[in-house]
Write an enzyme that holds these catalytic residues in place. Structure first.
Site, mmCIF file in Angstrom:
data_model
loop_
_atom_site.group_PDB
_atom_site.id
_atom_site.type_symbol
_atom_site.label_atom_id
_atom_site.label_comp_id
_atom_site.label_asym_id
_atom_site.label_seq_id
_atom_site.Cartn_x
_atom_site.Cartn_y
_atom_site.Cartn_z
ATOM 1 N N THR A 172 -0.620 0.646 -10.250
ATOM 2 C CA THR A 172 -2.012 0.395 -9.890
ATOM 3 C C THR A 172 -2.575 1.367 -9.204
ATOM 4 O O THR A 172 -3.933 1.215 -9.144
ATOM 5 C CB THR A 172 -1.661 -0.962 -9.217
ATOM 6 O OG1 THR A 172 -3.117 -1.659 -9.161
ATOM 7 C CG2 THR A 172 -1.215 -0.829 -7.922
ATOM 8 N N GLU A 214 -11.614 0.842 -10.621
ATOM 9 C CA GLU A 214 -11.413 0.143 -11.609
ATOM 10 C C GLU A 214 -12.224 0.080 -12.934
ATOM 11 O O GLU A 214 -11.865 -0.102 -14.156
ATOM 12 C CB GLU A 214 -11.514 -1.477 -10.992
ATOM 13 C CG GLU A 214 -10.169 -1.716 -10.019
ATOM 14 C CD GLU A 214 -10.732 -1.213 -8.614
ATOM 15 O OE1 GLU A 214 -11.851 -0.796 -8.264
ATOM 16 O OE2 GLU A 214 -9.766 -1.011 -7.815
ATOM 17 N N GLU A 272 0.888 -1.177 0.029
ATOM 18 C CA GLU A 272 -0.137 -0.048 0.103
ATOM 19 C C GLU A 272 0.832 1.336 -0.020
ATOM 20 O O GLU A 272 0.566 2.203 -0.600
ATOM 21 C CB GLU A 272 -0.846 -0.105 1.180
ATOM 22 C CG GLU A 272 -1.825 -1.012 1.156
ATOM 23 C CD GLU A 272 -3.076 -0.769 0.243
ATOM 24 O OE1 GLU A 272 -2.974 0.042 -0.335
ATOM 25 O OE2 GLU A 272 -4.080 -1.577 0.236
ATOM 26 N N ASP A 315 -5.168 -9.805 -7.803
ATOM 27 C CA ASP A 315 -5.512 -8.996 -8.956
ATOM 28 C C ASP A 315 -4.668 -8.278 -9.900
ATOM 29 O O ASP A 315 -3.999 -8.686 -10.913
ATOM 30 C CB ASP A 315 -6.607 -7.688 -8.798
ATOM 31 C CG ASP A 315 -6.171 -6.908 -7.428
ATOM 32 O OD1 ASP A 315 -5.179 -7.370 -6.733
ATOM 33 O OD2 ASP A 315 -6.906 -6.080 -6.930
ATOM 34 N N ARG A 375 1.160 3.893 -3.136
ATOM 35 C CA ARG A 375 0.359 5.254 -3.071
ATOM 36 C C ARG A 375 1.280 6.150 -2.925
ATOM 37 O O ARG A 375 1.267 7.337 -3.375
ATOM 38 C CB ARG A 375 -0.720 5.213 -1.846
ATOM 39 C CG ARG A 375 -1.676 4.043 -2.319
ATOM 40 C CD ARG A 375 -2.854 4.187 -0.851
ATOM 41 N NE ARG A 375 -3.727 3.020 -1.177
ATOM 42 C CZ ARG A 375 -4.976 3.208 -0.681
ATOM 43 N NH1 ARG A 375 -5.573 3.990 -0.146
ATOM 44 N NH2 ARG A 375 -5.625 1.709 -0.647
HETATM 45 C C1 DMJ Z 1 -6.287 0.891 -5.283
HETATM 46 O O1 DMJ Z 1 -5.595 0.967 -4.010
HETATM 47 C C2 DMJ Z 1 -5.605 0.179 -6.191
HETATM 48 O O2 DMJ Z 1 -6.180 0.409 -7.335
HETATM 49 C C3 DMJ Z 1 -5.267 -1.462 -6.151
HETATM 50 O O3 DMJ Z 1 -4.693 -1.713 -7.037
HETATM 51 C C4 DMJ Z 1 -6.353 -2.137 -5.805
HETATM 52 N N1 DMJ Z 1 -7.480 -1.428 -5.083
HETATM 53 C C5 DMJ Z 1 -7.393 0.031 -4.626
HETATM 54 C C6 DMJ Z 1 -8.931 0.756 -5.334
HETATM 55 O O4 DMJ Z 1 -9.888 -0.074 -5.363
#
Ligand code: DMJ
Length: 664
Positions: free
Chosen positions: A650, A561, A285, A419, A289
């Site tokens: 992501t 998403e 995370e 995912d 981020r």
């Molecule tokens: C985000 O932190 C990122 O997109 C991650 O890959 C998956 N989920 C959350 C948002 O849904």
């Protein structure tokens, strides 16, 4: 269908003691020495205390009810797997003792808590309850107080936490004192403002920018410098304690050309931000981020402030990789002490978290010229590549940092916990100029596996979904909203290897289109026009309707998403329907999640427009991802953050595409 049962246990009447016996006891007592008396009294006290504690354990926690809870969780989950539609199943609780009124009440409360725990178990949860702190004394109304209570209860249950399903622990602030701030304002004055965007928005972009500014206002008013805003109760929470929303939103502001907001955020990053916090953060995370945002801001603006901050956070995260006994990193690392460990709630990391840090650490090597970051994450990729336990390129969802092995019997899914493994196989290949063939091979094999084992069609309308193989074997027509990143990734890939792999390119594009349609349907199917967190697909003739939303899955966390995929689909196909779908979704967010006064809130119930039940939390990814992708979707200029030059991590932070993997 389960029924509540109750079995009375006869605890019996105490018998009266004959008087002769009591007389002899009294004589014996008189004969004991003072020391012996003390010992006996002490023993009796200890016994009484033990009985008291044991009794309150039974009342408060429910010895035996715990076992019942376990059983009922199993039963209910099993039942719902077999019969997803049966949401009304009741819980079986074996009774403990014959209950008085107050105990019955306590048991009822327990049952409620058990149901809540089950709710928690059934939701993809990313993080445990963060510390929630009041921003202002509740100045307004009873309503706000109710919301606060509701939020507290939710946080206790850990249900409002976002993400791709990897459970996380509560924030662990080890000391209250403020961390040392390295003020970089003098070292790095803000470079001249050179916006990417001309500030001439089209109408729909203007709409999204207004949404962003409203969200930002909510953050500023309630959570400035903290991680998340709770915009209804005017509170904030600190998960990592690094101003997460501000960081996640930074490149969105730059991309939108919001000079005022960007400048105030930059000022905070230069003067107030400290990564020297005594907090255990989740490696994944924090990487996607925080490191992702600093790298992206650096590349977009050329501002060296962000490079220094990126190196700082990167160094603090590195021990999770370098201190692991295997090639698999630990899930958690303390930013101050550098202590590392597996999640507190279990021995394993999720596969998505250990395989979704690569783009960021590779980029850190590219900007510093130091290969150590890239080497560390490439080692993870190489290790996972060689692991047994996959099924046609599909990975089980758990992996252990001590053994380096997959947990056997893991579910195969493209949703929570796996995912972005698939996403980063392709995107790493893109990042290094399509030069690392092994990554593309692994991606192509995995998509084959998805097509072979997970793709299904619903009845009667034939919507394409990507389901799961529970425990590695049992098909389930369950699809997390998180899966909706996949159409975008598939479409991106298919444009890039259409010459070298024409069959796969065509198949992937077809799947992308079909799946994107389904993802949109997950929104259009509900009365609010917002998707639930999880949707089940009907695969039986005779049941009405294709999409099934169970009561516990009705929440919407403002996730990105689907709009992310709409952005790719629009850029790649130029089919205007994708923009229309995005427009409808944007308006639904506006209508059902906007908080007057500032901010947007996750909601608990997308199925009832009159009772959406706001959860009073604005996730950082709403500003970092959802609004950014909507803004880009409505951009008329494909060269604006072009997919030829940038690859999004992501968390929607764009990183530059390099020519090769070499670090020089
Ligand atoms: C985000 O932190 C990122 O997109 C991650 O890959 C998956 N989920 C959350 C948002 O849904």
């Amino acid at each position: 269908m389960y029924t509540r049962g109750s079995v009375a246990v006869d605890i019996g009447e105490s018998t009266s003691v004959p008087s002769t016996k009591s007389t002899s006891l009294w004589r014996r007592w008189k004969r004991t020495t003072a020391f012996q008396k003390k010992l006996i009294i002490l023993g009796v006290c200890i016994l009484l205390m033990f009985l008291y504690v044991y009794n309150s354990q039974i009342e408060e926690n429910g010895v035996g009810v715990r076992a019942a809870k376990k059983n009922s969780q199993k039963l209910k989950i099993k039942n719902q797997v077999n019969n997803p539609d049966d949401s009304e199943s009741e819980i079986v609780l074996p009774a403990l003792v014959k209950l008085g009124e107050d105990k019955q009440k306590a048991l009822n409360d327990l049952e409620k808590r058990i149901e809540e725990d089950i709710n928690k178990l059934q939701r993809p949860v990313r993080r445990g309850p963060p510390k929630i702190i009041p921003r202002k004394k509740d100045e307004n109304s009873k309503d706000a107080e109710n919301v606060i209570q509701m939020v507290k209860a939710d946080l206790d249950q850990g249900v409002d936490n976002p993400g791709n399903g990897d459970e996380h622990e509560p924030v662990k602030v080890k000391e209250e004192k403020k961390p040392a701030v390295v003020n970089l304002a003098a070292k790095y004055p803000m470079p001249e403002w050179k916006p990417l965007h001309s500030e001439l928005y089209n109408e729909r972009q203007r709409y999204v920018v207004d949404m962003f500014q409203h969200a930002w206002k909510g953050y500023k008013n309630t959570a400035w410098g903290h991680d998340h805003s709770h915009p209804i109760s005017h509170r904030y929470d600190d998960w990592f304690g690094v101003g997460l929303t501000l960081l996640d939103a930074l490149d969105t502001m730059f991309i939108m050309g919001l000079k005022t907001e960007y400048t105030e955020a930059r000022e905070w990053i230069a003067t107030k931000l400290s990564f020297d916090v005594n907090v255990d953060v989740n490696l994944f995370e924090c990487t996607i981020r925080v490191l992702g945002s600093m790298l992206s801001a650096f590349h977009l603006t050329g501002d060296m402030l962000y490079k220094e901050r990126a190196i700082d956070i990167g160094e603090r995260l590195m021990p999770a990789l370098s201190r692991s006994v295997s090639a698999v990193p630990y899930s958690d690392v303390n930013l101050h002490t550098h202590n590392v460990h597996a999640p507190k709630w279990g021995p394993d990391s999720t596969v998505s978290e250990v395989t979704t840090i690569q783009m960021e650490f590779r980029d850190l090597s590219f900007i510093t010229g130091n290969p150590k970051y890239k080497d560390a994450v490439d080692r993870v990729t190489a290790h996972v590549k060689g692991l047994s336990g996959k099924k046609n390129g599909l990975v089980p969802m758990w992996i252990n940092a001590n053994t380096g092995l997959f947990r056997p019997g893991g579910t195969f899914t493209v949703g929570a916990r796996a995912d972005s493994y698939y996403e980063y196989l392709l995107k790493q290949w893109v990042q290094t100029g399509q030069t690392e063939q092994h990554l593309l091979n692994a991606y192509l094999e995995a998509v084959d596996g998805i097509e072979q084992h997970l793709v299904g069609q619903s009845v009667p309308s034939g919507y394409t979904y990507v389901g799961e193989l529970l425990g590695g074997v049992t098909p389930s027509a369950k699809m997390d909203h998180l899966v909706c990143f996949l159409p975008g990734t598939l479409a991106l890939g298919s444009t890039l290897f259409s010459k070298t792999h024409p069959r796969q390119a065509a198949e992937h594009m077809q799947l992308a289109q079909d799946l994107c349609q389904t993802c949109y349907q997950m929104y259009a199917n509900t009365p609010t026009g917002l998707s639930p967190e999880i949707t089940y697909f009907n695969v039986n003739n005779g049941i009405k309707g294709d999409l099934i939303v169970k009561p516990l899955d009705r929440h919407n966390l403002l996730r990105p998403e689907t709009v992310e995929s709409l952005f790719y689909m629009w850029r790649i196909t130029k089919d205007a329907k994708y923009r229309e779908w995005g427009w409808n979704i944007a308006q639904s967010f506006e209508k059902y999640t906007k908080v007057s006064g500032g901010g947007y809130s996750s909601i608990k119930n997308v199925m009832d427009p009159n009772n959406t039940n706001p959860m009073d939390k604005m996730e950082s990814f709403f500003l970092g991802e959802t609004l950014k992708y909507l803004f880009l979707l409505f951009s008329d200029d494909d060269s604006f953050v072009s997919l030829d030059k940038w690859v999004f991590n992501t968390e929607a932070h764009p990183l530059p595409i390099k020519e090769s993997a070499s670090v020089s």
